[in-house]
Design a protein around this motif. Structure first.
Motif, mmCIF file in Angstrom:
data_model
loop_
_atom_site.group_PDB
_atom_site.id
_atom_site.type_symbol
_atom_site.label_atom_id
_atom_site.label_comp_id
_atom_site.label_asym_id
_atom_site.label_seq_id
_atom_site.Cartn_x
_atom_site.Cartn_y
_atom_site.Cartn_z
ATOM 1 N N UNK A 29 75.647 -18.503 8.053
ATOM 2 C CA UNK A 29 77.078 -18.241 8.228
ATOM 3 C C UNK A 29 77.813 -19.535 8.578
ATOM 4 N N UNK A 30 77.099 -20.480 9.207
ATOM 5 C CA UNK A 30 77.724 -21.784 9.492
ATOM 6 C C UNK A 30 77.862 -22.642 8.236
ATOM 7 N N UNK A 31 77.053 -22.350 7.211
ATOM 8 C CA UNK A 31 77.213 -23.060 5.939
ATOM 9 C C UNK A 31 78.576 -22.716 5.360
ATOM 10 N N UNK A 32 78.953 -21.440 5.482
ATOM 11 C CA UNK A 32 80.229 -20.986 4.906
ATOM 12 C C UNK A 32 81.417 -21.446 5.737
ATOM 13 N N UNK A 33 81.273 -21.338 7.056
ATOM 14 C CA UNK A 33 82.385 -21.703 7.925
ATOM 15 C C UNK A 33 81.816 -22.091 9.292
ATOM 16 N N UNK A 34 81.670 -23.377 9.517
ATOM 17 C CA UNK A 34 81.063 -23.800 10.775
ATOM 18 C C UNK A 34 81.504 -25.183 11.191
ATOM 19 N N UNK A 35 80.833 -25.732 12.177
ATOM 20 C CA UNK A 35 81.262 -27.006 12.760
ATOM 21 C C UNK A 35 80.743 -28.241 12.030
ATOM 22 N N UNK A 36 80.237 -28.088 10.798
ATOM 23 C CA UNK A 36 79.704 -29.244 10.059
ATOM 24 C C UNK A 36 80.508 -29.405 8.772
ATOM 25 N N UNK A 37 81.811 -29.558 8.928
ATOM 26 C CA UNK A 37 82.713 -29.478 7.783
ATOM 27 C C UNK A 37 83.432 -30.798 7.528
ATOM 28 N N UNK A 38 84.201 -30.802 6.461
ATOM 29 C CA UNK A 38 85.081 -31.929 6.161
ATOM 30 C C UNK A 38 86.510 -31.676 6.635
ATOM 31 N N UNK A 39 86.684 -30.626 7.418
ATOM 32 C CA UNK A 39 88.001 -30.279 7.956
ATOM 33 C C UNK A 39 88.199 -31.047 9.261
ATOM 34 N N UNK A 40 88.890 -32.158 9.178
ATOM 35 C CA UNK A 40 88.915 -33.124 10.272
ATOM 36 C C UNK A 40 90.350 -33.416 10.706
ATOM 37 N N UNK A 41 90.584 -33.497 12.006
ATOM 38 C CA UNK A 41 91.903 -33.891 12.531
ATOM 39 C C UNK A 41 91.725 -35.122 13.413
ATOM 40 N N UNK A 42 92.719 -36.015 13.391
ATOM 41 C CA UNK A 42 92.640 -37.195 14.254
ATOM 42 C C UNK A 42 92.843 -36.767 15.707
ATOM 43 N N UNK A 43 92.127 -37.452 16.593
ATOM 44 C CA UNK A 43 92.161 -37.127 18.006
ATOM 45 C C UNK A 43 92.193 -38.437 18.777
ATOM 46 N N UNK A 44 92.162 -38.341 20.099
ATOM 47 C CA UNK A 44 92.089 -39.561 20.899
ATOM 48 C C UNK A 44 91.290 -39.273 22.153
ATOM 49 N N UNK A 45 90.758 -40.330 22.764
ATOM 50 C CA UNK A 45 90.001 -40.127 23.989
ATOM 51 C C UNK A 45 88.820 -41.066 24.089
ATOM 52 N N UNK A 46 87.996 -40.850 25.110
ATOM 53 C CA UNK A 46 86.842 -41.728 25.327
ATOM 54 C C UNK A 46 85.670 -40.927 25.875
ATOM 55 N N UNK A 47 84.491 -41.492 25.755
ATOM 56 C CA UNK A 47 83.269 -40.812 26.201
ATOM 57 C C UNK A 47 82.249 -41.899 26.536
ATOM 58 N N UNK A 48 81.754 -41.858 27.736
ATOM 59 C CA UNK A 48 80.708 -42.794 28.149
ATOM 60 C C UNK A 48 79.632 -42.011 28.883
ATOM 61 N N UNK A 49 78.385 -42.279 28.564
ATOM 62 C CA UNK A 49 77.311 -41.603 29.312
ATOM 63 C C UNK A 49 76.059 -42.465 29.380
ATOM 64 N N UNK A 50 75.210 -42.128 30.332
ATOM 65 C CA UNK A 50 73.886 -42.743 30.456
ATOM 66 C C UNK A 50 72.862 -41.623 30.450
ATOM 67 N N UNK A 51 71.778 -41.806 29.703
ATOM 68 C CA UNK A 51 70.721 -40.800 29.639
ATOM 69 C C UNK A 51 69.385 -41.462 29.951
ATOM 70 N N UNK A 52 68.552 -40.735 30.694
ATOM 71 C CA UNK A 52 67.238 -41.232 31.083
ATOM 72 C C UNK A 52 66.150 -40.336 30.514
ATOM 73 N N UNK A 53 65.218 -40.933 29.817
ATOM 74 C CA UNK A 53 64.057 -40.219 29.287
ATOM 75 C C UNK A 53 62.896 -40.462 30.251
ATOM 76 N N UNK A 54 62.604 -39.433 31.050
ATOM 77 C CA UNK A 54 61.568 -39.581 32.087
ATOM 78 C C UNK A 54 60.414 -38.622 31.863
ATOM 79 N N UNK A 55 60.319 -38.042 30.673
ATOM 80 C CA UNK A 55 59.261 -37.063 30.435
ATOM 81 C C UNK A 55 59.855 -35.673 30.411
ATOM 82 N N UNK A 56 59.032 -34.716 29.956
ATOM 83 C CA UNK A 56 59.513 -33.404 29.546
ATOM 84 C C UNK A 56 60.529 -32.732 30.473
ATOM 85 N N UNK A 57 60.320 -32.733 31.767
ATOM 86 C CA UNK A 57 61.185 -31.916 32.624
ATOM 87 C C UNK A 57 62.038 -32.728 33.595
ATOM 88 N N UNK A 58 61.938 -34.058 33.540
ATOM 89 C CA UNK A 58 62.662 -34.847 34.528
ATOM 90 C C UNK A 58 63.783 -35.684 33.916
#
Ligand code: CU
Length: 369
Positions: free
Chosen positions: A194-223
């Protein structure tokens, strides 16, 4: 074949000595008798009924006990033999003549993405004469470097940049490419179709603005952990703020047993790892997390489900349409932020009930420790 080029570290000498001792000590009264080894494939491991066999004819009986298709490959001592695909619940056999030495046994599906997720192990083949085996410590060395990797914390800091776009619901532009892969998705297939027909992986795009910064740690399966802040304005003028709280390690959409922080993975698209409604890509980091979500300074939820990925560029300049089905060679600079309501919560007040924002020219680095 560059598979064994991972770092070796300081344990090489110990590993080779240990391997030599094991091979030398293994009793092999009937080196020519055929051996039988059972192999069980699942997400994300390969389990063998025994860690060593005698040299000669070896028959593997392989069962896919997982929920998606897997394969089986034996590599070492100059041989490389595989069963490309075994469907979930099915079994197959592979008979090989193996010389003494150590062999790598892994799932070849998804150009090593399944292997990288843990679907690899080793088989030792011992013979009456073990003189040839000492030079083949490669797999053992790799195993010890893996052991080291488990203990070592890896981290990445990602900073957004470039054009900001909001992706709105619409049809997926490569339905024919995704269709055969979707066949493998079992229970989740309907939702994905159903996402193939109408979902969040489309070419329907609008310009936006903003920022995003993050840090991620890979410490093993659960940590694993994550820390970050996104602020952006959507097409309708609403101001959204997301504070990342904690990594989600279970009940992740599209793959129940896949979670945490994953650094450097080739997946999506044709790989059969995660949804094929994202083209085939390489990612510097991918994770699922929970976050606190605010709209116009009002708390929406403390349990927003968040998917974050810094990946090969999938969209072209100008209209930001999806430009490729296999985008894995493109520069890794597209930062995707996808926000869904928490489990059991109503849809978000946005087109399609989700938020999906991309920063097209983002960057990453190792954080200062
Ligand atoms: Cu597999």
């Amino acid at each position: 074949m560059n598979r064994k080029s991972t770092e070796v570290g300081g344990r090489t000498v110990v590993s080779v000595a240990l391997l030599g001792a094991l091979v030398g000590a293994a009793p092999r009264p009937h080196p020519d008798a055929p051996s039988h080894v059972s192999a069980k494939l699942s997400e994300w491991k390969v389990e063998l009924s025994q860690a060593s066999v005698g040299a000669g004819t070896v028959t593997f009986t392989i069962t896919n006990a997982g929920s998606i298709p897997h394969g089986f490959e034996v590599e070492g001592q100059g041989i490389e033999k595989e069963i490309e695909r075994i469907q979930p619940g099915a079994s197959d056999t592979l008979t090989l003549t193996l010389k003494p030495g150590t062999y790598e046994v892994y799932c070849p599906v998804g150009e090593d993405s399944h292997k990288k997720l843990g679907m690899e192990t080793h088989l030792k083949v011992a013979g009456a004469t073990s003189s040839g085996s000492a030079g083949y410590g490669g797999s053992e060395m790799r195993e010890s470097s893996r052991g080291e990797r488990l203990a070592k914390v890896q981290a990445i800091r990602v900073t957004s940049g470039g054009p900001v776009i909001q992706i709105l619901p619409g049809p997926f532009p490569f339905p024919d490419s995704a269709a055969p892969i979707l066949q493998a998705f079992g229970d989740e297939r309907e939702g994905l179709e159903s996402q193939v027909k109408n979902g969040p992986y489309s070419n329907n795009v609008a310009r936006s603005s903003g920022s995003f910064t993050f840090t991620a740690w890979d410490k093993g399966a659960t940590r694993d952990s994550v820390d970050g802040l996104a602020e952006f304005t959507t097409q309708d003028g609403a101001r959204w703020k997301l504070v990342l709280d904690r990594v989600q390690t279970k009940d992740v959409p599209h793959h129940p047993r896949f979670g945490g922080v994953i650094l450097g993975l080739y997946y999506h698209g044709a790989t059969q790892v995660h949804t094929p409604l994202v083209p085939t890509i390489n990612s510097a980091v991918a994770l699922w997390a929970f976050g606190h979500l605010y709209k116009n300074d009002q708390l929406v939820t403390d349990n927003a489900m968040v998917h974050v990925m810094l990946l090969s560029r999938t969209r072209r300049d100008g209209d930001f349409a999806l430009a490729c089905w296999d985008c894995s060679k493109n520069k890794i600079e597209e930062l995707q932020l996808q926000i869904l309501p928490g489990p059991g919560e109503p849809k978000l007040d946005a087109p399609g009930g989700f938020l999906f924002v991309n920063w097209e020219k983002s960057s990453s680095r190792k954080p200062a420790s």
